[in-house]
Design a protein around this motif. Structure first.
Motif, PDB file in Angstrom:
ATOM      1  N   LYS A  49      45.708  45.889  24.745  1.00  0.00           N
ATOM      2  CA  LYS A  49      45.833  44.506  24.292  1.00  0.00           C
ATOM      3  C   LYS A  49      44.810  43.636  25.018  1.00  0.00           C
ATOM      4  O   LYS A  49      44.212  42.724  24.440  1.00  0.00           O
ATOM      5  N   THR A  50      44.598  43.942  26.303  1.00  0.00           N
ATOM      6  CA  THR A  50      43.597  43.251  27.116  1.00  0.00           C
ATOM      7  C   THR A  50      42.926  44.262  28.025  1.00  0.00           C
ATOM      8  O   THR A  50      43.599  45.111  28.619  1.00  0.00           O
ATOM      9  N   TRP A  51      41.607  44.199  28.114  1.00  0.00           N
ATOM     10  CA  TRP A  51      40.861  45.024  29.071  1.00  0.00           C
ATOM     11  C   TRP A  51      39.658  44.223  29.555  1.00  0.00           C
ATOM     12  O   TRP A  51      38.717  43.982  28.805  1.00  0.00           O
ATOM     13  N   MET A  52      39.717  43.765  30.796  1.00  0.00           N
ATOM     14  CA  MET A  52      38.618  43.009  31.386  1.00  0.00           C
ATOM     15  C   MET A  52      37.642  43.981  32.043  1.00  0.00           C
ATOM     16  O   MET A  52      38.048  44.842  32.833  1.00  0.00           O
ATOM     17  N   ALA A  53      36.364  43.869  31.699  1.00  0.00           N
ATOM     18  CA  ALA A  53      35.353  44.747  32.285  1.00  0.00           C
ATOM     19  C   ALA A  53      35.315  44.562  33.804  1.00  0.00           C
ATOM     20  O   ALA A  53      35.581  43.476  34.330  1.00  0.00           O
ATOM     21  N   ALA A  54      34.972  45.639  34.499  1.00  0.00           N
ATOM     22  CA  ALA A  54      34.998  45.645  35.966  1.00  0.00           C
ATOM     23  C   ALA A  54      34.187  44.502  36.561  1.00  0.00           C
ATOM     24  O   ALA A  54      34.606  43.868  37.542  1.00  0.00           O
ATOM     25  N   ARG A  55      33.034  44.227  35.983  1.00  0.00           N
ATOM     26  CA  ARG A  55      32.137  43.234  36.591  1.00  0.00           C
ATOM     27  C   ARG A  55      32.693  41.811  36.526  1.00  0.00           C
ATOM     28  O   ARG A  55      32.196  40.922  37.233  1.00  0.00           O
ATOM     29  N   TYR A  56      33.712  41.594  35.717  1.00  0.00           N
ATOM     30  CA  TYR A  56      34.293  40.259  35.597  1.00  0.00           C
ATOM     31  C   TYR A  56      35.580  40.080  36.407  1.00  0.00           C
ATOM     32  O   TYR A  56      36.154  38.989  36.412  1.00  0.00           O
ATOM     33  N   ARG A  57      36.026  41.109  37.077  1.00  0.00           N
ATOM     34  CA  ARG A  57      37.335  41.048  37.732  1.00  0.00           C
ATOM     35  C   ARG A  57      37.308  40.399  39.106  1.00  0.00           C
ATOM     36  O   ARG A  57      38.361  40.120  39.683  1.00  0.00           O
ATOM     37  N   SER A  58      36.144  40.199  39.688  1.00  0.00           N
ATOM     38  CA  SER A  58      36.028  39.598  41.026  1.00  0.00           C
ATOM     39  C   SER A  58      36.850  40.383  42.049  1.00  0.00           C
ATOM     40  O   SER A  58      37.665  39.833  42.793  1.00  0.00           O
ATOM     41  N   ILE A  59      36.588  41.698  42.056  1.00  0.00           N
ATOM     42  CA  ILE A  59      37.293  42.604  42.955  1.00  0.00           C
ATOM     43  C   ILE A  59      36.289  43.248  43.902  1.00  0.00           C
ATOM     44  O   ILE A  59      35.212  43.674  43.498  1.00  0.00           O
ATOM     45  N   GLY A  60      36.647  43.302  45.171  1.00  0.00           N
ATOM     46  CA  GLY A  60      35.841  44.001  46.164  1.00  0.00           C
ATOM     47  C   GLY A  60      36.453  45.355  46.472  1.00  0.00           C
ATOM     48  O   GLY A  60      37.670  45.444  46.683  1.00  0.00           O
ATOM     49  N   TYR A  61      35.642  46.411  46.464  1.00  0.00           N
ATOM     50  CA  TYR A  61      36.141  47.774  46.662  1.00  0.00           C
ATOM     51  C   TYR A  61      35.433  48.381  47.871  1.00  0.00           C
ATOM     52  O   TYR A  61      34.202  48.438  47.910  1.00  0.00           O
ATOM     53  N   LEU A  62      36.204  48.822  48.838  1.00  0.00           N
ATOM     54  CA  LEU A  62      35.649  49.453  50.037  1.00  0.00           C
ATOM     55  C   LEU A  62      36.303  50.809  50.239  1.00  0.00           C
ATOM     56  O   LEU A  62      37.529  50.905  50.349  1.00  0.00           O
ATOM     57  N   SER A  63      35.491  51.855  50.258  1.00  0.00           N
ATOM     58  CA  SER A  63      36.001  53.205  50.478  1.00  0.00           C
ATOM     59  C   SER A  63      35.484  53.716  51.824  1.00  0.00           C
ATOM     60  O   SER A  63      34.851  52.992  52.593  1.00  0.00           O
ATOM     61  N   GLN A  64      35.738  54.998  52.114  1.00  0.00           N
ATOM     62  CA  GLN A  64      35.265  55.565  53.373  1.00  0.00           C
ATOM     63  C   GLN A  64      33.754  55.753  53.369  1.00  0.00           C
ATOM     64  O   GLN A  64      33.135  55.863  54.427  1.00  0.00           O
ATOM     65  N   ASN A  65      33.136  55.781  52.182  1.00  0.00           N
ATOM     66  CA  ASN A  65      31.688  55.861  52.064  1.00  0.00           C
ATOM     67  C   ASN A  65      31.140  54.461  51.855  1.00  0.00           C
ATOM     68  O   ASN A  65      31.561  53.755  50.936  1.00  0.00           O
ATOM     69  N   HIS A  66      30.184  54.064  52.666  1.00  0.00           N
ATOM     70  CA  HIS A  66      29.735  52.669  52.644  1.00  0.00           C
ATOM     71  C   HIS A  66      28.943  52.308  51.388  1.00  0.00           C
ATOM     72  O   HIS A  66      28.885  51.153  50.989  1.00  0.00           O
ATOM     73  N   HIS A  67      28.306  53.284  50.751  1.00  0.00           N
ATOM     74  CA  HIS A  67      27.574  53.062  49.494  1.00  0.00           C
ATOM     75  C   HIS A  67      26.542  51.931  49.608  1.00  0.00           C
ATOM     76  O   HIS A  67      26.341  51.176  48.659  1.00  0.00           O
ATOM     77  N   LEU A  68      25.893  51.816  50.751  1.00  0.00           N
ATOM     78  CA  LEU A  68      24.814  50.842  50.886  1.00  0.00           C
ATOM     79  C   LEU A  68      23.582  51.339  50.142  1.00  0.00           C
ATOM     80  O   LEU A  68      23.348  52.547  50.044  1.00  0.00           O
ATOM     81  N   PHE A  69      22.793  50.410  49.634  1.00  0.00           N
ATOM     82  CA  PHE A  69      21.559  50.784  48.950  1.00  0.00           C
ATOM     83  C   PHE A  69      20.515  51.148  50.004  1.00  0.00           C
ATOM     84  O   PHE A  69      20.123  50.297  50.808  1.00  0.00           O
ATOM     85  N   PRO A  70      20.045  52.395  50.008  1.00  0.00           N
ATOM     86  CA  PRO A  70      19.159  52.835  51.099  1.00  0.00           C
ATOM     87  C   PRO A  70      17.810  52.140  51.120  1.00  0.00           C
ATOM     88  O   PRO A  70      17.179  52.044  52.179  1.00  0.00           O
ATOM     89  N   HIS A  71      17.348  51.645  49.960  1.00  0.00           N
ATOM     90  CA  HIS A  71      16.026  51.027  49.887  1.00  0.00           C
ATOM     91  C   HIS A  71      16.056  49.549  50.243  1.00  0.00           C
ATOM     92  O   HIS A  71      15.005  48.917  50.368  1.00  0.00           O
ATOM     93  N   LEU A  72      17.257  48.982  50.417  1.00  0.00           N
ATOM     94  CA  LEU A  72      17.388  47.572  50.769  1.00  0.00           C
ATOM     95  C   LEU A  72      17.688  47.426  52.256  1.00  0.00           C
ATOM     96  O   LEU A  72      18.309  48.304  52.867  1.00  0.00           O
ATOM     97  N   SER A  73      17.278  46.308  52.809  1.00  0.00           N
ATOM     98  CA  SER A  73      17.625  46.015  54.197  1.00  0.00           C
ATOM     99  C   SER A  73      19.108  45.685  54.291  1.00  0.00           C
ATOM    100  O   SER A  73      19.788  45.472  53.277  1.00  0.00           O
ATOM    101  N   VAL A  74      19.604  45.638  55.518  1.00  0.00           N
ATOM    102  CA  VAL A  74      20.995  45.254  55.734  1.00  0.00           C
ATOM    103  C   VAL A  74      21.281  43.887  55.124  1.00  0.00           C
ATOM    104  O   VAL A  74      22.286  43.686  54.431  1.00  0.00           O
ATOM    105  N   LEU A  75      20.386  42.934  55.358  1.00  0.00           N
ATOM    106  CA  LEU A  75      20.576  41.587  54.829  1.00  0.00           C
ATOM    107  C   LEU A  75      20.583  41.588  53.301  1.00  0.00           C
ATOM    108  O   LEU A  75      21.426  40.945  52.674  1.00  0.00           O
ATOM    109  N   GLU A  76      19.673  42.332  52.706  1.00  0.00           N
ATOM    110  CA  GLU A  76      19.600  42.404  51.248  1.00  0.00           C
ATOM    111  C   GLU A  76      20.833  43.077  50.654  1.00  0.00           C
ATOM    112  O   GLU A  76      21.288  42.714  49.562  1.00  0.00           O
TER     113      GLU A  76
END
Length: 219
Positions: A79-106
């Motif tokens: 009846k309703t399905w909101m796409a993930a990008r619109y949910r304003s949810i932060g997800y943190l797992s045991q893997n940090h999933h940082l972008f390796p090509h970006l700096s910490v600040l980026e």
């Protein structure tokens, strides 16, 4: 003590027959609920449904006046399905999933548009404040490969919260850290997650003691 249900609570019901998952719970706004139970009980499945990465057979999830999904019948479209990008949810797992090509600040600046923070200067200032808050002031120009596991997870925490999430999902966030690094990160999470609505999945009693306002046991 659990607060009475209100229209500001997070209310969840998730059924995934193939995974033998059928659970329901509510979280008062600004509090942390820990989902605990054996492997395969449906804890991570529930987080994936809340994040918008898995569609349950039936169920619903609503935070205040926002319905993330409403799936009344497994045989029909939701009846309703909101796409993930619109949910304003932060997800943190045991893997940090940082972008390796970006700096910490980026890495921290990534996703700030969702929080309404626009313009590179404003985002950089906000990111630097978060770096300081997680104890890594001066690390902004480093790349993830130059960080320890604990430092990388601190950056991941900053990135999640800098995006201004309405709901934070924690999936074993400290499981990959050694015993020396975990206590400091646990205390950091307790500090920065105050007043956030959080669902925590963990097997560790120390996480529950430090972070959770209430516990939902899954058999």
């Amino acid at each position: 003590m659990t607060s009475p249900l209100s229209n500001t609570d997070l209310n969840v019901r998730v059924t995934v027959t193939e995974r033998n998952v059928d659970l329901a719970f509510s979280v008062p706004v600004g509090q942390t609920l820990a989902l605990v139970g054996p492997n395969g009980a449906g804890k991570t499945t529930t987080l994936l449904a809340l994040a918008g990465w898995l569609m349950p057979d039936t169920g619903y999830a609503q935070l205040a006046d926002t319905v993330f999904f409403d799936c009344p019948d497994a045989q029909t479209r939701p009846k309703t399905w909101m796409a993930a990008r619109y949910r304003s949810i932060g997800y943190l797992s045991q893997n940090h999933h940082l972008f390796p090509h970006l700096s910490v600040l980026e890495n921290i600046m990534y996703g700030m548009d969702r929080a309404g923070i626009t313009g590179r200067k404003s985002r950089k200032t906000k990111a630097e404040k978060w770096l300081s808050r997680v104890g890594l002031a001066g690390y902004g120009r480093r790349k993830p490969a130059q960080l320890s596991g604990g430092q990388a997870q601190r950056v991941a925490i900053a990135r999640v919260l800098a995006s201004g999430p309405r709901l934070v999902l924690l999936d074993e966030p400290l499981a990959a850290l050694d015993v020396d690094a975990a206590p400091a990160l646990r205390q950091l999470l307790a500090d920065v997650l105050q007043d956030h609505t959080v669902v925590l999945v963990t097997h560790h009693h120390d996480d529950v003691e430090a972070l959770a306002d209430q516990v939902h046991h899954i058999d």
